[in-house]
Every structure is written in structure tokens, then in C-alpha cells.
Motif scaffolding. Structure first.
Motif, short mmCIF file in Angstrom:
data_model
loop_
_atom_site.label_atom_id
_atom_site.label_comp_id
_atom_site.label_asym_id
_atom_site.label_seq_id
_atom_site.Cartn_x
_atom_site.Cartn_y
_atom_site.Cartn_z
N HIS A 111 21.64 45.15 17.05
CA HIS A 111 22.28 43.85 17.22
C HIS A 111 22.51 43.59 18.70
N ASP A 112 22.92 42.40 19.02
CA ASP A 112 23.11 42.01 20.42
C ASP A 112 24.21 42.82 21.11
N ASN A 113 25.14 43.37 20.35
CA ASN A 113 26.22 44.16 20.95
C ASN A 113 25.83 45.62 21.18
N GLY A 114 24.59 45.96 20.83
CA GLY A 114 24.12 47.33 21.05
C GLY A 114 24.33 48.26 19.89
N ILE A 134 26.57 44.87 29.30
CA ILE A 134 25.40 45.12 28.45
C ILE A 134 25.78 46.23 27.47
N ASP A 152 21.24 48.15 13.57
CA ASP A 152 21.18 47.32 12.38
C ASP A 152 21.02 48.26 11.19
N THR A 184 15.95 51.79 18.45
CA THR A 184 15.76 51.07 19.71
C THR A 184 16.59 51.69 20.84
N ARG A 212 14.41 44.98 24.95
CA ARG A 212 15.13 44.27 23.88
C ARG A 212 16.13 43.28 24.45
N PHE A 213 16.77 43.64 25.58
CA PHE A 213 17.73 42.74 26.21
C PHE A 213 17.09 41.82 27.26
N LYS A 214 15.76 41.99 27.43
CA LYS A 214 15.01 41.16 28.39
C LYS A 214 15.56 41.29 29.81
#
Length: 418
Positions: free
Chosen positions: A159-162, A337, A165, A132, A383-385
Motif C-alpha cells: 500500500h502507499d503507506n509501505g 516515505i 497488501d 515489494t 513503486r514510489f516513483k
């Protein structure tokens, strides 16, 4: 190069900012009436005077086409050109100079692999894995190849922290995986991926691994033999060198097995109307007259980085990044971000209620150059919208005082809307 020795202390690893900044003519100007602060280094780094001088010298003194020339200028130009190839070999610890191919840039290097290795060895039903975090240059060539071959493109989530996974990555790998192409460090978020571990896992399934080193080679120690990557792609202009020069490293047996990328001069041994035989590597992949002057000048950029030492560069840049993180966290409406634990010197963020482009324009009015938008990573932004981010990226010639100017400007900008 002895004049560079005072730039840092070998023992302390402390960067001598004033002496380094003096080597970069472009930094000593005003933009919109303010001293320039250049924080767009992930897009391209500025060039030290020795790189600029090398370009000038080539055209004033040594200008000639390389290889096969019998005269003195051709011999000199060829020697300088091949010296850079040897410097690159040492820079990435390649086993031989023959495994160092000059291209136009990271994008060209990736397309070379897709067009040669990909077309020869990827078949219908085979799988290619990317992540991603990828730049469009490490997405689109594989999409095109998959469409042509009927292969399948699979994506490692984050993951949300960049961070990648890694459990999902393990689950994506299979005997159908023929190639993994992943960025070493994200241009948009700065995330450093654990690529050595990922390469080992890919090899367990017989897959080849292409490493996009565009954002890592200026900051991290990149040793292709230690990493055991099958391909490495990177650009000179992100390592204090000129634009229009890229590097592709490949393992010997792979480069030997791949067909030429383009046809023409230099990449041939013998041409008849009945048949053409191809040159040895690396020349098999270097058709036509190359970007001679810029390749030679890139050698000076490598010498500059080597003289400073990547450990000292990393230490300095990390100090800038940590200072920026701490100071920016106090700004109302500041939204980081990408908060990975391991990063290169990239700070990507938004300011609540203000479009990233508007933030960039207001910073430019204060003489501060940053990059805004999706950074050629639209799937990552999706992915982060978000539409995009503001990205401040730091290099060896940046200072704490410049970071403070960024924070002061962002504070004023934020107060207008928050």
C-alpha cells in the motif's frame, strides 16, 4: 558483564544514555568540525568496547584454528566459538545449537538456502513469493534460482503507506507455492511485517517460509519456535557485532535434507578418492576455516543486547522515532516515505526540490551521518516513483538532542530550496 547492570533500570526500562555512549569509542569524535551524529544504524551499528576488546583478546591470547586441535589454544578458541553458537540459540530461541549455522552475513545465509534447499526442492512451474519491500539480497538469489529451474517468482504488492497488501498475499498463495521469503522489517522504510500470520498462511499450502531478520533482530523479540519460520537469516553487524558474520537458522528436518553449500574441510566426515561422506549439521554447512575472531566477538554483542533488554531498547528507539517524526513534520518540503503503523526506528524521507544525495552531503558537512539512495531496494523505489530517499535510522546510543540537531540541519537545508 556485571558492569553493564547500571545501564538501564530493570523496572523502568529507562536507558542510561551517557553510560551506554561511553561504551562506544567511535561516537566520541568530530566529523567536519562537528560532534559526530551517527544515524546510519540500519546499514551497520557501531560496536561497544567489549566487542572490540574480544577481537583484540582473541588475536593476542587465543588465536588458533578451531575443532580437532589437541592443544590448549585450539581448545579455548573452540570453546569461545561454540559459546557464541549457544548464545545465538538462546537469542532466537532455536531448539538446538545444531540448527545455528555461521555464515558471512544475511546475504550469504539466503544464498545458502537458495543453493541447497532451492536447487533440491524447487522444480519447473513451482512458485516462490517475495515482497515489494525486499532488499536485493532477498530478490536476486530467487531470480537466479527461478531462471535456472523454470520456477515462477511472484511479488506481494504494498500500500502507499509501505505496508504489505495482505489480501493480495493470500491470493498469491497456492499449492504451487514452495517457498515464501519475506523481510521481517524493511531496511528502507522500517515497516514491520505481520510475519507470524504470514507464516501460518504459507504453511496451510505446504510452503516453507524464509524470514529475513537483518533489520529485526536488533529491535524485536525474534523467537523462531513461536514464529514457526522454516529459516531465519540475519547479520551480526546490525546487532552491535562485527562485520563478516551471519546466522542461518533452519528447521532440523530441512537442514538434514539439504546438500552441502560448499565442499572442503570441516564439512566432511571421511574423504577418499572414491567417495566423501558429509559431517553432521551445522558443520555440514561450514566448510573451511570460519571467521573465528568475529564470531567470538559477536557473543559479546549478544550479551550487550541481552543485558539492556530489547524492551528497553525498543522503548528508547521508538521515542527517538516519534520525536523525529513530529519535529520533521514541521519542516517545509519534508516528504515522509513509508508511514506504516508498525515500524522499527527508521525514518525515510525526501526534501522537496533537493536530491537525496545532496541532502546527505549537506548533513555530513554538519557531522550527521545518514544513508541516501535506493538502499538496495530499487524495485521499492520504483513503486514510489522516486530515485531514492534519505534514511535516518536510530540505535540505542542515539539521543533526543541528536535528533534535534538533525531537524535543525534539515530545516536550514530545506530553506535553501523551498
Amino acid at each position: 558483564m556485571s558492569d553493564l547492570e547500571p545501564l538501564n533500570s530493570i523496572n523502568s526500562g529507562i536507558i542510561a544514555e551517557d553510560k551506554i555512549r561511553a561504551l562506544f569509542p567511535i561516537l566520541h569524535q568530530e566529523v567536519n568540525g562537528k560532534p559526530l551524529v551517527y544515524f546510519d544504524n540500519a546499514a551497520t551499528t557501531q560496536k561497544p568496547i567489549q566487542v572490540i576488546d574480544a577481537l583484540k583478546k582473541y588475536y593476542e591470547v587465543d588465536n588458533s584454528n578451531i575443532h580437532r586441535g589437541a592443544h590448549t589454544l585450539a581448545s579455548r578458541a573452540t570453546d569461545y566459538f561454540e559459546q557464541t553458537r549457544n548464545l545465538v540459540k538462546q537469542f532466537i530461541n532455536a531448539p538446538s545449537t545444531e540448527q545455528v549455522i555461521f555464515t558471512k552475513g544475511t546475504t550469504d545465509s539466503i544464498n545458502l538456502v537458495a543453493s541447497t534447499f532451492g536447487r533440491k526442492f524447487i522444480a519447473e512451474g513451482d512458485e516462490i513469493i517475495i515482497s515489494t519491500l525486499e532488499h536485493h539480497s532477498n530478490i536476486v538469489p530467487w531470480q537466479m534460482l527461478c531462471e535456472e529451474k523454470g520456477a515462477i517468482l511472484k511479488i506481494i504488492p504494498i500500500h502507499d503507506n509501505g505496508e504489505l497488501d495482505l489480501e493480495a498475499y493470500k491470493n498469491l498463495l497456492s499449492n504451487k507455492t514452495k517457498l515464501v521469503a519475506v523481510v521481517h522489517a524493511s531496511n528502507a522504510l522500517g515497516t514491520i511485517n505481520p510475519v507470524k500470520e504470514m507464516i501460518e498462511q504459507a504453511h496451510e499450502f505446504g510452503a516453507k517460509f524464509l524470514l529475513d531478520g537483518a533489520q529485526s533482530t536488533a529491535h524485536l523479540d525474534v523467537d523462531v519456535q513461536d514464529l514457526d519460520c522454516d529459516f531465519l537469516a540475519f547479520s551480526a553487524h546490525k546487532v552491535y557485532g562485527p562485520t563478516g558474520v551471519g546466522i542461518l537458522y533452519g528447521k532440523w528436518e530441512l537442514l538434514e535434507s539439504m546438500p552441502p553449500y560448499q565442499g572442503g574441510g570441516e564439512m566432511i566426515k571421511e574423504v577418499t578418492f572414491a567417495k566423501t561422506t558429509y559431517n553432521d549439521i551445522p558443520y555440514k554447512f561450514e566448510a573451511g576455516t570460519p571467521n573465528i575472531a568475529d564470531v567470538i566477538a559477536f557473543g559479546e554483542a549478544i550479551r550487550f543486547v541481552n543485558q539492556l533488554g530489547k524492551a528497553a531498547i525498543r522503548k528508547h528507539e521508538n521515542q527517538l522515532l516519534e520525536h523525529a517524526r513530529e519535529r520533521c513534520a514541521t519542516i517545509k518540503g519534508f516528504i515522509p516515505i513509508g508511514t506504516a503503523r508498525d515500524k522499527v526506528s527508521v525514518l525515510s524521507f525526501g526534501i522537496n526540490n533537493i536530491h537525496p544525495f545532496d541532502v546527505g552531503m549537506m548533513l555530513d558537512a554538519s557531522g550527521i551521518a545518514v544513508r541516501t539512495g535506493h538502499h538496495c531496494t530499487q524495485p521499492l523505489m520504483e513503486r514510489f516513483k522516486i530515485e531514492g530517499t534519505v534514511r535516518a535510522s536510530f540505535a540505542v546510543y542515539n539521543t533526543i538532542e541528536e535528533v534535534d540537531r538533525l531537524v535543525e540541519s534539515l530545516t536550514k537545508i530545506s530553506k535553501r530550496k523551498n
